[in-house]
Structures are given as structure tokens and as C-alpha cells.
Write an enzyme that holds these catalytic residues in place. Structure first.
Site, PDB file in Angstrom:
ATOM      1  N   ASP A 162      46.874 -14.803  39.240  1.00  0.00           N
ATOM      2  CA  ASP A 162      47.257 -13.832  40.264  1.00  0.00           C
ATOM      3  C   ASP A 162      47.912 -12.637  39.577  1.00  0.00           C
ATOM      4  OD1 ASP A 162      46.420 -15.408  42.462  1.00  0.00           O
ATOM      5  OD2 ASP A 162      48.248 -16.614  42.272  1.00  0.00           O
ATOM      6  N   LEU A 163      47.299 -11.482  39.630  1.00  0.00           N
ATOM      7  CA  LEU A 163      47.748 -10.300  38.906  1.00  0.00           C
ATOM      8  C   LEU A 163      49.199  -9.946  39.236  1.00  0.00           C
ATOM      9  CD1 LEU A 163      47.048  -7.921  37.040  1.00  0.00           C
ATOM     10  CD2 LEU A 163      46.288  -6.674  39.087  1.00  0.00           C
ATOM     11  N   ASP A 164      50.016  -9.869  38.173  1.00  0.00           N
ATOM     12  CA  ASP A 164      51.423  -9.467  38.276  1.00  0.00           C
ATOM     13  C   ASP A 164      52.232 -10.354  39.219  1.00  0.00           C
ATOM     14  OD1 ASP A 164      50.857  -7.375  36.556  1.00  0.00           O
ATOM     15  OD2 ASP A 164      50.499  -5.938  38.171  1.00  0.00           O
ATOM     16  N   GLU A 165      51.808 -11.603  39.377  1.00  0.00           N
ATOM     17  CA  GLU A 165      52.506 -12.524  40.274  1.00  0.00           C
ATOM     18  C   GLU A 165      53.099 -13.708  39.518  1.00  0.00           C
ATOM     19  OE1 GLU A 165      53.145 -12.237  43.409  1.00  0.00           O
ATOM     20  OE2 GLU A 165      51.852 -10.603  44.077  1.00  0.00           O
ATOM     21  N   HIS A 175      55.403  -5.926  32.454  1.00  0.00           N
ATOM     22  CA  HIS A 175      54.888  -5.028  33.495  1.00  0.00           C
ATOM     23  C   HIS A 175      55.851  -3.864  33.614  1.00  0.00           C
ATOM     24  CE1 HIS A 175      52.534  -3.901  37.021  1.00  0.00           C
ATOM     25  NE2 HIS A 175      53.683  -3.526  37.544  1.00  0.00           N
TER      26      HIS A 175
END
Length: 290
Positions: free
Chosen positions: A231-234, A197
Site C-alpha cells: 500500500d503506497l505510503d501506508e 517520504h
């Protein structure tokens, strides 16, 4: 020395409740079976009562691999431990996904070619034609163009699943692949899909993070390599890298500097994963750096 007696290097990973005697029991078993411990890392999570251990050891091959597994399984059973044993001579098969930004792909392939990343790239997948990565030397690695639209997302991911199965890929690396995997595919790839990311998570999530950072006047920018979850970017963070900036840097300067830290963080995370240095711990990771 006969082939059956050639020394083999192994990585043993152990996770269990923290109780006395774990290190002694595994060390004794390795010694009694002829093993030689080269490196040992351990971490005791006092707050949660969990124990994590990585042992890198060599074994002369006097007993069969099945015999070694059986001996270690017996010890693991005594502690109710989750464990894994990997022969380091066997390279893991890796599928790399990319979109238009190819700097992370180029860096991974370079580090693989010089022997820094112990892997076998089995496929490169992109939602753009190969010309989008025209500056990258892919050699003989098969390239697969899998275009995607909201209407074709399910079919595209089905084709991706087929490729993972056909190639035997054990790790999927999203090297600036700018598409969000479905919740179903994210769950299927849990613990074996790494994303980079282009931001220092948990801040500046979502689109255009460098522009967000520029508007906030930050003095440090970063990149985060993490396991993919629904869970997006988690997902659990494996590695992060930072770069100092100043008030005179533009958003474009941040993007340029970001390319370096993205490549650095992703390659290090992939290396740690391949080397058996990352242990999942809920939403966190235990990383035994080298």
C-alpha cells in the site's frame, strides 16, 4: 581470557500475549546463564493484550551460542513468544537505493563513516547513472545503475532481487528512490525495507507534497520514515521529523528545509532498525528510542 570467553553483546526481542512473569522469566534465565542486562525496554499494549520487550545484555561466553539460544527458546516456548536474538558485533548488510536527490545518501554514508550507523553498505543502486550522485563520496561501495521504464520494470526488479541475494543485504533503504516498488517486491521485503517520504504522513501523499503543503499554508512540514508495504505510503511509521515554517516561505524554501528533516528522519529510522529498537505491531511499530 580465551576467545571462547570473550564478552559478547546481544539484543533480545520478545513479542507475546501479555501475561504475568515474562520479564522475570527472561531476566532469571539471563542471570543464571551468566548474562548481564545493560538496558531493558518493555511495552504492554493493554488494548490488544500484547507485550513487547527489548533486552540489551552482555554474555561472557561461558556457554556456546547454541546453548544460549536453547535456554532462551525454552523460556519463549513457555509463553508462546515470537523472539529473536542478534549478536551486536555482526554488522548488518545494507543496500541503499537512490535517484537524483542524493542528500539522504550522503547523510547515511557520513553517519556510517563516523561510526554512528552500525552497518556494512554492500551496494548503492540507482535508476540514474552514477553522475547523478557525483557529489557523494561512495568510496569502494559498488554502484549499480539499474535504469527502469514501465516496460522494463519487471526485469529491473529481477536484477535488484539478484543483487540483494548476491550481497546478502538484510536491509534495503530507499534514500529518495523515486520509483514505486511492485506489490510483489514490497511483500518480499516486508519488515526490511525503509523508505523516506518527503512529507508528514498520512497527509500530503503522492507527488509534490511540499507544493501541496505550500498551497494549504501549513505551519509545520515534516518527513516520515516508514517500512515499505504494497500500500503506497501506508507502511508502519518508524520515525517522523518536523520543521516550523512561516507564510513567507516559498515552495522552494520548503524543499530546502525538507532536505534536512528527510535526512534526519531517515538516519534515525535506520539507526533504530539496526539497533533492534523497532518491533512491528500490525500497521504500527513499537519503537524503543535511545
Amino acid at each position: 581470557m580465551s576467545p571462547s570467553q570473550e564478552t559478547t553483546a546481544w539484543v533480545l526481542i520478545v513479542t507475546c500475549d501479555s501475561v504475568p512473569g515474562i520479564v522475570a522469566a527472561f531476566s532469571r534465565t539471563l542471570f543464571e546463564t551468566g548474562g548481564n542486562i545493560i538496558e531493558m525496554n518493555q511495552y504492554n499494549d493493554v488494548a490488544n493484550g500484547q507485550f513487547f520487550m527489548r533486552i540489551y545484555f552482555t554474555h561472557p561466553g561461558g556457554m556456546s551460542d547454541d546453548g544460549l539460544h536453547a535456554e532462551l527458546a525454552a523460556v519463549a516456548g513457555r509463553f508462546g513468544a515470537m523472539w529473536s536474538l542478534r549478536n551486536t558485533a555482526v554488522r548488518q548488510k545494507v543496500l541503499i537505493m537512490v535517484s537524483r536527490f542524493d542528500h539522504c545518501l550522503a547523510d547515511l554514508l557520513y553517519r556510517w563513516r563516523i561510526g554512528e550507523l552500525h552497518m556494512d553498505p554492500v551496494a548503492i543502486v540507482s535508476n540514474h547513472p552514477v553522475e547523478a550522485c557525483g557529489q557523494v563520496d561512495m568510496g569502494t561501495i559498488p554502484f549499480h545503475h539499474l535504469p527502469i521504464t514501465p516496460q522494463t520494470k519487471t526485469m529491473q526488479e529481477d536484477r535488484l532481487r539478484e543483487l540483494i541475494g548476491q550481497t546478502g543485504a538484510e536491509l534495503v533503504v530507499l534514500a529518495r528512490y523515486m520509483q514505486i516498488l511492485s506489490d510483489e517486491l514490497s511483500r518480499e521485503l516486508a519488515g526490511r525495507c525503509i523508505n523516506i517520504h518527503h512529507s508528514f504522513l498520512p497527509g500530503f501523499k503522492g507527488a509534490r507534497p511540499y507544493h501541496q503543503a505550500h498551497r494549504r499554508g501549513v505551519k509545520l512540514i515534516g518527513a516520515t520514515a516508514h517500512y515499505v508495504t504494497a500500500d503506497l505510503d501506508e507502511g508502519p511509521i518508524i520515525e517522523q521529523s518536523v520543521e516550523r515554517i512561516s507564510h513567507s516561505d516559498t515552495a522552494e524554501d520548503l524543499i530546502r528545509k525538507g532536505r534536512d528533516i528527510e535526512s534526519r528522519a531517515l538516519s534515525r529510522a535506520v539507526h533504530y532498525h539496526l539497533d533492534g529498537r523497532v518491533i512491528m505491531h500490525g500497521m504500527r511499530t513499537v519503537v524503543f528510542g535511545d
